[in-house]
Design a protein around this motif. Structure first.
Motif, PDB file in Angstrom:
ATOM      1  N   SER A   1     -63.081 -61.268  70.807  1.00  0.00           N
ATOM      2  CA  SER A   1     -61.694 -61.110  71.219  1.00  0.00           C
ATOM      3  C   SER A   1     -61.638 -60.608  72.653  1.00  0.00           C
ATOM      4  O   SER A   1     -62.602 -60.017  73.159  1.00  0.00           O
ATOM      5  CB  SER A   1     -60.966 -60.133  70.293  1.00  0.00           C
ATOM      6  OG  SER A   1     -61.631 -58.884  70.254  1.00  0.00           O
TER       7      SER A   1
ATOM      8  N   HIS B   1     -56.369 -62.585  72.362  1.00  0.00           N
ATOM      9  CA  HIS B   1     -56.880 -63.852  71.857  1.00  0.00           C
ATOM     10  C   HIS B   1     -58.197 -63.615  71.106  1.00  0.00           C
ATOM     11  O   HIS B   1     -59.024 -62.800  71.517  1.00  0.00           O
ATOM     12  CB  HIS B   1     -57.090 -64.841  73.002  1.00  0.00           C
ATOM     13  CG  HIS B   1     -55.823 -65.201  73.706  1.00  0.00           C
ATOM     14  ND1 HIS B   1     -55.559 -64.817  75.002  1.00  0.00           N
ATOM     15  CD2 HIS B   1     -54.739 -65.885  73.272  1.00  0.00           C
ATOM     16  CE1 HIS B   1     -54.362 -65.265  75.347  1.00  0.00           C
ATOM     17  NE2 HIS B   1     -53.840 -65.905  74.317  1.00  0.00           N
ATOM     18  N   THR B   2     -58.381 -64.347  70.026  1.00  0.00           N
ATOM     19  CA  THR B   2     -59.541 -64.164  69.156  1.00  0.00           C
ATOM     20  C   THR B   2     -60.164 -65.508  68.827  1.00  0.00           C
ATOM     21  O   THR B   2     -59.465 -66.510  68.645  1.00  0.00           O
ATOM     22  CB  THR B   2     -59.121 -63.465  67.844  1.00  0.00           C
ATOM     23  OG1 THR B   2     -58.606 -62.165  68.149  1.00  0.00           O
ATOM     24  CG2 THR B   2     -60.306 -63.311  66.894  1.00  0.00           C
TER      25      THR B   2
END
Length: 312
Positions: free
Chosen positions: A80, A85-86
């Motif tokens: 991440s 965002h991952t």
């Protein structure tokens, strides 16, 4: 939940071999993309509530701030960035080669350059083979990975408890991906001039007198999990010092000795935690005493140095 569940090496050997290399891949990214700390404290993993973490890195190397976690409850690799965002993918079903490529793809999707200078295993039998070419190590049994994390988590807290009783310079309790052990190290201020031929890893790790403590899951040389301790440089008469409990022993290792308490022996005690804490304390007093440290002055029982609290 049982403290120190049975976990013989041969039961999960293949998963350990694969997972060790997975962790080396992520660990080498950590090494390449984090600010250097004394004694390599920037390099190891730390424990989380569901696995282990690289901790945040990036920024100083031009990358966004990013973190990589192994989740041994959901059995995922999770990367991440600071924007939220991952990128995640399952740990099961991968060879080392496919894990390496999937991991690089996950970092790319986060805008991270996760390149590493030497994409090969460190100090393993296949150290000359690139991760991207390793299709042989491909075993990941979720039950075994979960039990590894459970044991690691329990040992982590015992080492944290032990670490609290020392007021001098001490490392975090951390999980080294190159040797696959969890350790905490106590330092004296006395510098040690390591020879140049010792190499950069050793010169940095042992630039001061140390007494170090830890646990590893076993390897080809010691094929069972053990708690261990050692002093460096090893002082004269170290192996003449008593260890506790009775099953603990001094064992030759390289050019020196390790204090060893086998995991299976610790499990046999009515209070395994107390047995391990007793072992660590006895090994500390053996090493620090022979090195001439002021053990009483460096003590902080219960993690307290406040002179207004009782007992200090």
């Amino acid at each position: 939940m049982e403290l120190f569940p049975a976990f013989p090496l041969d039961e999960w050997y293949d998963t350990k071999q694969t997972l060790h290399r997975f962790e080396q891949i992520v660990g080498k990214v950590r090494l390449a993309h984090s600010p250097r700390r004394n004694h390599w404290w920037n390099v190891p993993f730390h424990l989380t509530g569901s696995g282990i973490t690289s901790r945040p890195m990036g920024l100083v190397d031009g990358n966004p701030v990013f973190t990589v976690d192994f989740d041994f409850v959901r059995h995922e690799l999770v990367a991440s960035n600071l924007d939220g965002h991952t990128a995640a993918f399952p740990l099961q079903g991968h060879s080392v080669a496919s894990f390496y490529l999937q991991f690089q793809s996950a970092l790319d999707s986060l805008g991270v350059d996760g390149s590493i200078p030497s994409a090969t295993p460190f100090d393993l039998p296949d150290s000359g083979r690139p991760f991207a070419d390793d299709h042989d190590h491909a075993t990941y049994v979720p039950e075994h990975a979960h039990r590894y994390w459970r044991v690691l988590s329990q040992v982590n807290l015992v080492l944290e408890e032990f670490a609290a009783s020392f007021s001098g310079k001490t490392s975090p309790v951390h999980h080294f991906w190159h040797t696959f052990d969890i350790a905490v190290t106590r330092f004296s201020p006395h510098p040690i001039q390591q020879p140049e031929r010792a190499g950069g890893l050793v010169r940095e790790a042992y630039s001061r007198e140390v007494v170090s403590f830890g646990f590893w899951f076993g390897d080809d040389n010691v094929p069972e999990p053990c708690f261990y301790a050692y002093a460096a440089p090893e002082p004269e008469g170290l192996t003449e010092q008593p260890l506790s409990p009775a099953q603990a022993e001094w064992a030759p290792s390289g050019q020196g000795h390790l204090a060893l308490l086998r995991y299976s022996d610790a499990r046999k005690h009515a209070d395994p935690r107390a047995a391990v804490l007793g072992f660590l304390e006895s090994a500390y007093r053996a090493g620090a005493g022979r090195l001439g440290w002021d053990i009483d002055a460096l003590a902080c029982p219960g993690g307290v140095t406040d002179p207004y609290l009782g007992g200090h």
